[in-house]
Design an enzyme around this catalytic site. Sequence first.
Site, PDB file in Angstrom:
ATOM      1  CB  SER A 247      -1.080  -0.196   1.265  1.00  0.00           C
ATOM      2  OG  SER A 247      -0.099   0.386   2.239  1.00  0.00           O
ATOM      3  CE  LYS A 248      -2.869   4.376  -0.826  1.00  0.00           C
ATOM      4  NZ  LYS A 248      -4.377   4.626  -1.239  1.00  0.00           N
ATOM      5  NE  ARG A 249       0.361   0.301   6.047  1.00  0.00           N
ATOM      6  CZ  ARG A 249       1.015  -0.464   6.197  1.00  0.00           C
ATOM      7  NH1 ARG A 249       2.373  -0.345   6.742  1.00  0.00           N
ATOM      8  NH2 ARG A 249       0.529  -2.049   6.437  1.00  0.00           N
ATOM      9  N   GLY A 251       5.404   3.111  -0.156  1.00  0.00           N
ATOM     10  CA  GLY A 251       6.174   3.639  -1.078  1.00  0.00           C
ATOM     11  C   GLY A 251       5.300   3.920  -2.405  1.00  0.00           C
TER      12      GLY A 251
END
Length: 473
Positions: A247-249, A251
């Site tokens: 997921s976004k966290r 990268g």
Amino acid sequence: MNAPVRVRFAPSPTGYLHIGGARTALLNWLWARHTGGKFVLRIEDTDRERSTDEAVAAILDGMRWLGLDWDEGPGVGGPFGPYFQMQRLDLYREYAERLVRGGKAFACYCTKEELDLQREQARAEKRQFIYPGTCRDLPYDPSRRHVIRFRLPKLEEVTFTDLVKGAITRPASTLQDEVIVRADGVPLYNFGAVVDDVTMEINLVARGDDHVNNTAIQVLLYEALGYPVPAFAHLPMILGADKTRLSKRHGATSVTAYRDMGFLPEAVVNYLVRLGWSHGDQEIFTGSELVEHFGFDHVGATAGVFNPEKMVWVNQTWMKSLPPAELAARSLPYYRAAGLEVEGDPRLPEVVRAFQERAKTLVDLVTQSRCFFAPVEMDPKAREKFLGPDAAPILLGIRDGISATATLDAGVLEKLFHDVAAARSLGLGKVAQPVRVALTGGTASPGIYDVVLLLGREESLQRIDAALRLCAG
RNA sequence: GGCCCCUUCGUCUAGCGGUUAGGACGUCGGCCUCUCACGCCGAAAACAUGGGUUCAAGUCCCGUAGGGGUCACCA
């Protein structure tokens, strides 16, 4: 016996093309190309809350960049269109009615609130909530607001075969009368996907692992509708370094972000396929090699951790293998983005060649080669270390040598540098480094002779003169 | 929690009953060398665990543990 392969990628347009979605699309595409079948793109936009036109555009954009062309779908049409679910509502209604008439589905008048309450109660009693069949045998009353629920047949379990995981069995006791059509007439995923896959004659459904639990009810839907069940291939998820779903966290997760970071689409494709699929020990594959060798029999069953370092390596490997002219052409948009207009500059191919095996990405290539197209940006540390007073005589020696030579070439420069070094009993490095800093502003660059040649005599002399002034203080 | 799936170096993987368990990324050494890269050579590094089956198990079966997924009028 063997109908031509028809596979599909069916994203819901709720955001950009995710790395995981891209891989799903990619494997479907490869299988279609490998078998000479068709690759269908279908947009599952029935979640009106979250679907947007921008997301559709972003997904198509991502797919085009990766080179995944679709035989049927948005923009190209096809015999089984339309390819947006919201344009197929009549079709779902027709199939749902067929099910209701056959007693295989029924109208349910329970409200969301009532059901939420029941769910809550079940949780309080630590009980699994399963729709109790409240409306199962009520008479059909179209005037009341209702959803359509699938009537779960009486059976023990549901089994299907998965091309990557093998046989999967699920006890029917964990299944329920799923709602297949909302009160507003828009179908739910499990129904819409099945109707579309049936009517689009999809015979292999390859999708993310997160859909395995939907498959049992879908198999039942195919049977209730009276159609053959397609083959399934559930692709393992892509995980982040902490082994949770990427997921976004973790990268960047959108494929276009990798484009913006200067990755080559060939490299992204190469890496994504290799994450979870293998062909012996081979790591680098061209597109046609992938098409030739790909098959679901070598798709692994385990979720894979996305490894950015390896993707960089794959990208660098691809950059090294491209013809310099090609790489130069590909780098143009990145130079432009950096504010450098290099199109038509005759030195570009040579500069690119000089950095080809030094750059990890196209953005890196631009950053590293910047000083050939823009004024020197002197690195203070480099200046302090290499452009002190003792550097002046060295720079002067090189300067004079260059200005005294009619035609510069690598041989001449090599002799010059060696002579200057020998004259002062210095190693070559003691001469090359100050010159490198003078010419590029930093301590790392291609071979120093190449740098001089690339810059040309006049520019080299000017930069050395400027550095000389710095030496003087 | 129910159900489903998964489990070989840190990571991606090869292996499809008999291997010194191979490759790649990364890491660490060395070589090359005008810097940085590239390249080359070398090293450390894995079969989650307990039972079976078998002459023989990383490979087959069962359990355990761990991880992931999923339980909506989302997809």
